[in-house]
Design an enzyme around this catalytic site. Structure first.
Site, short mmCIF file in Angstrom:
data_model
loop_
_atom_site.label_atom_id
_atom_site.label_comp_id
_atom_site.label_asym_id
_atom_site.label_seq_id
_atom_site.Cartn_x
_atom_site.Cartn_y
_atom_site.Cartn_z
CG ASP A 107 -102.64 10.51 60.67
OD1 ASP A 107 -101.47 10.07 60.82
OD2 ASP A 107 -102.88 11.65 60.23
CB SER B 15 -83.72 5.33 44.76
OG SER B 15 -84.31 6.56 44.39
CE1 TYR C 228 -90.06 10.54 50.89
CE2 TYR C 228 -88.08 10.23 49.57
CZ TYR C 228 -89.36 9.85 49.91
OH TYR C 228 -89.94 8.77 49.29
NE ARG D 295 -86.61 19.96 43.64
CZ ARG D 295 -87.78 19.38 43.41
NH1 ARG D 295 -88.89 20.10 43.34
NH2 ARG D 295 -87.87 18.08 43.26
C1 UD1 Z 1 -86.75 11.10 45.24
C2 UD1 Z 1 -86.20 9.67 45.18
C3 UD1 Z 1 -87.31 8.73 44.77
C4 UD1 Z 1 -88.56 8.93 45.61
C5 UD1 Z 1 -89.01 10.38 45.53
C6 UD1 Z 1 -90.23 10.62 46.40
C7 UD1 Z 1 -83.86 9.95 44.49
C8 UD1 Z 1 -82.84 9.67 43.46
N1 UD1 Z 1 -85.12 9.58 44.21
O1 UD1 Z 1 -87.03 11.48 43.94
O2 UD1 Z 1 -86.84 7.39 44.92
O3 UD1 Z 1 -89.53 8.13 45.09
O4 UD1 Z 1 -87.94 11.18 45.98
O5 UD1 Z 1 -90.64 11.94 46.37
O6 UD1 Z 1 -83.59 10.49 45.53
N2 UD1 Z 1 -87.49 18.53 39.09
C9 UD1 Z 1 -87.59 19.56 38.17
N3 UD1 Z 1 -88.76 20.27 38.11
C10 UD1 Z 1 -89.82 19.98 38.90
C11 UD1 Z 1 -89.73 18.91 39.82
C12 UD1 Z 1 -88.54 18.20 39.88
O7 UD1 Z 1 -86.63 19.87 37.44
O8 UD1 Z 1 -90.86 20.67 38.79
C13 UD1 Z 1 -86.22 17.78 39.15
C14 UD1 Z 1 -85.71 17.62 40.58
O9 UD1 Z 1 -84.94 18.73 40.96
C15 UD1 Z 1 -84.91 16.34 40.44
C16 UD1 Z 1 -85.67 15.54 39.39
O10 UD1 Z 1 -86.47 16.46 38.71
O11 UD1 Z 1 -83.60 16.60 39.97
C17 UD1 Z 1 -86.56 14.46 39.99
O12 UD1 Z 1 -87.31 15.06 41.02
P1 UD1 Z 1 -88.54 14.32 41.73
O13 UD1 Z 1 -89.47 13.79 40.72
O14 UD1 Z 1 -89.06 15.24 42.78
O15 UD1 Z 1 -87.90 13.05 42.37
P2 UD1 Z 1 -86.54 12.81 43.24
O16 UD1 Z 1 -86.34 13.90 44.20
O17 UD1 Z 1 -85.47 12.42 42.31
#
Ligand code: UD1
Length: 317
Positions: free
Chosen positions: A55, A120, A143, A270
């Site tokens: 870890d 990003s 994060y 979110r």
């Molecule tokens: C973020 C980072 C990315 C990183 C990742 C790690 C940014 C732009 N990107 O991703 O570089 O690799 O964290 O965890 O900050 N969503 C839904 N439904 C769901 C899940 C997600 O609508 O069930 C939406 C989220 O609200 C978001 C988008 O999809 O708007 C992408 O979400 P997610 O895949 O979790 O990645 P990021 O938070 O964008």
């Protein structure tokens, strides 16, 4: 042939890196605590690697993993903006404390370079698109803050101790082995998992948020190049596809590939969510000779194929 240590090597991105290194003929050691990583991810190379359970929060425990190592690819982390909102302490301990332990141990062991998996999310909600590395970082979630702090530590270890470091700002990586059954996974895998289980996925917000969805093989190639490219030392480099897509567009593409009609249920946006993000990849092109060779649709097809095979072999995902 060199000796590589991949932290988080049993995880989604890490295991693809391990496979690519083995293919190139390198000696590969994997360090993972299997909290989100899985030994299954390494099945194809299991007998060709040195797999160690440890870890990164345990500075002493990880020491032996660094003996004789040339390059460290530091992928071990707790991903997910949402997870970090719920439990900032653990994200902080793993992503910041763990990264510091990796840097200290790498420095003490005399490794040649540490490549850090940044994110990003560092850019937050600035108005300038595409995101270029010269923009100020504005973390919006714990994060994002942990990943920006990791970059600062990397830069500092190069300045203070002469340890070569590179931070790669990965943009929304997706692909086979991303968890199909965790709320903390990436949105494409969450949607695919829900589809296969016959559930309705949740779309947070209006679906017009934009992301640079990057197929995992592209990120792997960039990461391997970052280990050895001379000009990469000390840099922060975007790794993306260089194109933005809205979630609504992604759902359309997903429906094309699945031949289905996936209709998510809407929920409020979110907290901590970034609105729009896509990468300027000029620096990666010039320093790493990087090109995102696998396009989004091909990546999506491969991801769907893998997800279906998981479902077929287990009866669920
Ligand atoms: C973020 C980072 C990315 C990183 C990742 C790690 C940014 C732009 N990107 O991703 O570089 O690799 O964290 O965890 O900050 N969503 C839904 N439904 C769901 C899940 C997600 O609508 O069930 C939406 C989220 O609200 C978001 C988008 O999809 O708007 C992408 O979400 P997610 O895949 O979790 O990645 P990021 O938070 O964008």
């Amino acid at each position: 042939m060199a000796v590589y240590l991949v932290t988080g090597g049993a995880g989604f991105i890490g295991s693809h890196i391990v496979e690519a290194l083995v293919r190139q003929g390198h000696q590969v050691r994997v360090l993972d605590n299997f909290s989100t990583g899985r030994e299954d991810n390494l099945a194809a190379v299991r007998d060709q690697i040195d797999l160690r359970r440890a870890d990164i929060r345990d500075a002493e425990g990880i020491g032996p993993c660094f003996e004789g190592v040339d390059y460290v690819v530091h992928e071990a982390a707790l991903a997910s903006v949402e997870r970090s909102m719920t439990d900032p302490l653990t994200s902080n301990a793993v992503n910041i404390g763990g990264t510091l332990n990796v840097l200290v141990t790498g420095r003490n062991a005399g490794v040649r370079r540490v490549v850090f998996a940044g994110s990003s999310s560092a850019y937050g909600n600035g108005t300038a698109l595409p995101r270029v590395e010269s923009l100020e970082s504005r973390p919006l979630s714990p994060y994002a803050l942990t990943k920006v702090t990791g970059e600062h530590y990397c830069e500092m270890f190069m300045t203070l101790y002469g340890l070569e470091t590179v931070s790669l700002r990965y943009f929304n990586i997706f692909g086979p082995r991303q968890n199909l059954n965790s709320q903390y996974s990436g949105v494409i895998s969450i949607f695919l998992g829900a589809y296969l289980r016959g559930e309705t996925p949740i779309l947070y917000g209006d679906g017009e948020q934009m992301r640079d969805f990057t197929f995992v093989d592209n990120a792997v190639e960039a990461t391997l190049r970052a280990c050895t490219a001379p000009a990469a030392a000390g840099k922060i480099i975007n790794i993306g596809a260089g194109k933005g897509q809205t979630l609504n567009q992604v759902i359309e593409r997903l429906n094309d590939v699945l031949g289905s009609h996936l209709t998510p249920r809407h929920a409020p946006p979110r907290p901590g969510d970034v609105r729009s993000s896509y990468a300027d990849i000029s620096l990666a092109r010039s320093i790493l000779d990087y090109e995102p060779r696998i396009g989004f649709e091909e990546g999506l097809r491969r991801t769907v194929e893998w997800s279906r095979s998981q479902f077929a072999s287990k009866g669920t995902v």
